[in-house]
Design a protein around this motif. Structure first.
Motif, mmCIF file in Angstrom:
data_model
loop_
_atom_site.group_PDB
_atom_site.id
_atom_site.type_symbol
_atom_site.label_atom_id
_atom_site.label_comp_id
_atom_site.label_asym_id
_atom_site.label_seq_id
_atom_site.Cartn_x
_atom_site.Cartn_y
_atom_site.Cartn_z
ATOM 1 N N GLY A 158 0.789 -1.220 0.000
ATOM 2 C CA GLY A 158 0.000 0.000 0.000
ATOM 3 C C GLY A 158 0.818 1.265 0.000
ATOM 4 N N ILE A 159 0.069 2.341 0.050
ATOM 5 C CA ILE A 159 0.621 3.693 0.142
ATOM 6 C C ILE A 159 0.599 4.029 1.623
ATOM 7 N N LEU A 160 1.770 4.106 2.237
ATOM 8 C CA LEU A 160 1.839 4.226 3.692
ATOM 9 C C LEU A 160 2.420 5.558 4.138
ATOM 10 N N ASN A 161 2.778 6.412 3.187
ATOM 11 C CA ASN A 161 3.328 7.714 3.568
ATOM 12 C C ASN A 161 2.541 8.827 2.893
ATOM 13 N N GLY A 162 1.841 9.608 3.714
ATOM 14 C CA GLY A 162 0.994 10.672 3.187
ATOM 15 C C GLY A 162 1.795 11.747 2.482
ATOM 16 N N THR A 287 -3.749 -2.703 0.810
ATOM 17 C CA THR A 287 -4.469 -3.844 0.246
ATOM 18 C C THR A 287 -3.903 -5.121 0.844
ATOM 19 N N ILE A 288 -4.818 -6.002 1.243
ATOM 20 C CA ILE A 288 -4.427 -7.279 1.848
ATOM 21 C C ILE A 288 -4.958 -8.394 0.951
ATOM 22 N N ASP A 289 -4.053 -9.230 0.440
ATOM 23 C CA ASP A 289 -4.450 -10.382 -0.372
ATOM 24 C C ASP A 289 -4.500 -11.598 0.526
ATOM 25 N N GLY A 290 -5.708 -12.040 0.851
ATOM 26 C CA GLY A 290 -5.877 -13.252 1.654
ATOM 27 C C GLY A 290 -6.153 -14.422 0.721
ATOM 28 N N VAL A 291 -5.689 -15.613 1.116
ATOM 29 C CA VAL A 291 -5.876 -16.795 0.265
ATOM 30 C C VAL A 291 -7.375 -17.119 0.207
ATOM 31 N N GLY A 292 -7.872 -17.370 -1.021
ATOM 32 C CA GLY A 292 -9.259 -17.812 -1.197
ATOM 33 C C GLY A 292 -10.280 -16.705 -1.127
#
Ligand code: HSE
Length: 440
Positions: A158-162, A287-292
């Motif tokens: 992700g974008i973590l620095n404003g 963004t978090i990509d979780g399995v399934g």
């Protein structure tokens, strides 16, 4: 009647002041939601005499952070001073060793000393909460630690620095200089006291290392993150990216690979149509990509007083409710070792901008060197820059010409070898610009 939760707040800067204000203005709601009152009973800050308008009447003033952490009157020590080491480290350690709970927004300190402090919290029974350390108001720590406890995670990015996103957005949209945009970010209170932490990528790396620990059950370690900042990004890159259907963002990426968890921070080309490309200004997104399951994206304000206070107050509310989550989601002894993944093994598409000598055979030489490394070109664009033409409209022979290439997926090692060969061939001037592409 349950006794109020008594707070000691160290640090009354932008965030500290916003926390005091929120606790005062939202007192009734917080009391109803937590089943008890939350009261600021003591504070400390660098200057006692600075005018603050914070309604701190009746609140005691501790001589320093350590004295506040040792004050038997407080139940919860709220650290909003910043700084990766002292005096915050000793003060938090003392509070935890005293069995108090601690709430901190200090990503630099958590990335460096988080394991030691989490172990102290485990030993003495206090909570150690740091939601505000990553993504300010976005509840991403809680999402990873609690909401996705049962989910197998493949990637968090992700974008973590404003500050960086603010600079890149304004450079792209308004054609402003890097320096002007950085000055505005400082004026608006987004940037770190030393803004090189923002623009060189270290702030993002600290936040990423915290997210990676929560997502993958690994030890938090900033030194395991490969880091590049945004200072080399020029308006020419932003224009070329736009023409090719991309935007440049500073991304933090932690991803499971065959050889372990790869953690990296670098400017990244993302397709203009992707959801991450829509995130503008000081806004952060993870963004978090979780399995399934399809990806989960959290978007929100990633810096500034009120946004950071929102997360700090939520952490305080958890303490008031008696919630004691393990700081990194599992006992420190069960976190796995972290190692730095070598970037030369990274695989993906690349944007390459070269300043090529405008002579017959240059393009062929570049193409040959890439082909030797089995690098396949997705697109190639050659542009004569403004001012590179003679009065008769012909290109000025002496001017180098920007050549922009987009490659299909290849290894970083192959790109480095090909560009070294191109430099040896003396068909380009200056250093090639290389930006990794993240397609989804
Ligand atoms: N300097 C940081 C940023 C503040 O710009 O995101 C929030 O951590």
């Amino acid at each position: 009647m349950v006794a109020p939760l008594k707070l000691g707040i160290a640090g009354l800067g932008t965030v500290g002041a916003a926390v005091v204000t929120m606790i005062e203005q939202r007192a009734d709601v917080l009391s109803a939601r937590c089943g008890r009152d939350i009261k600021v009973v003591a504070v400390t800050a660098r200057s006692k005499t600075k005018r603050r308008d914070l309604g701190l009447d009746g609140v005691s003033w501790a001589k320093d952070a350590l004295a506040l952490a040792n004050d038997p009157e407080i139940d919860c020590f709220v650290e909003l001073m910043g700084g990766s080491d002292e005096p915050a480290l000793s003060a938090i350690s003392a509070a935890l060793a005293n069995g108090k709970s601690v709430v901190s927004a200090n990503k630099a300190l958590i990335a460096k000393h988080g394991l030691k402090l989490a172990a102290l919290a485990e030993k003495h029974g206090g909570a150690f909460n740091f939601e505000a350390a990553v993504g300010a108001a976005i509840p991403v720590v809680k999402t990873l630690r609690e909401g996705l406890t049962g989910t197998d995670i493949d990637r968090v990015y992700g974008i973590l620095n404003g500050t960086c996103n603010y600079i890149l957005t304004r450079m792209e949209q308004e054609g402003l200089s890097f320096e002007a945009c950085l000055a505005d970010a400082q004026r608006l209170g987004y940037a770190e006291a030393d803004p090189s932490f923002d623009i060189d990528g270290h702030d993002t790396a600290q936040k990423l290392s915290i997210l990676a620990s929560l997502a993958f059950g690994i030890k938090v370690s900033q030194s395991a993150v490969s880091v590049e900042g945004i200072t080399s990004i020029s308006p020419a890159d932003l224009r070329a990216a736009a023409e090719l259907g991309f935007r440049v963002k500073l991304l933090g990426v932690a991803v499971r690979t065959k050889t372990g968890i790869e953690q990296r921070v670098h400017p990244t080309m993302v397709p203009k149509s992707s959801s991450i490309a829509q995130v503008m200004g000081v806004t952060n997104a993870v963004t978090i990509d979780g399995v399934g399951m399809p990806p989960i994206t959290l978007v929100g304000p990633g810096a500034g007083g009120p946004a950071t206070a929102s997360a700090v107050v939520a952490d305080i509310a958890d303490v008031a409710r008696g919630i004691r989550a393990l700081p990194f989601g599992r006992p420190v002894a069960k976190l796995e070792a972290t190692k730095k993944a070598p970037m030369e093994h990274h695989e993906g598409g690349y944007y390459i901008r070269l300043m090529a000598r405008d002579l017959a055979g240059t393009a062929a030489t570049i193409a040959t060197r890439l082909a030797e490394q089995q690098i396949s070109i997705e697109s190639i664009v050659q542009r004569h820059p403004d001012g590179a033409f003679e009065a008769d409209g012909q290109p000025r022979k002496s001017s180098p010409v920007p050549v922009i290439l987009i490659t299909y997926a290849t290894s970083e090692d192959a790109v480095r070898r090909a560009l070294q060969a191109v430099q040896r061939d003396k068909v380009i001037s200056g250093k090639p610009q290389v930006i990794r592409i993240e397609k989804n």
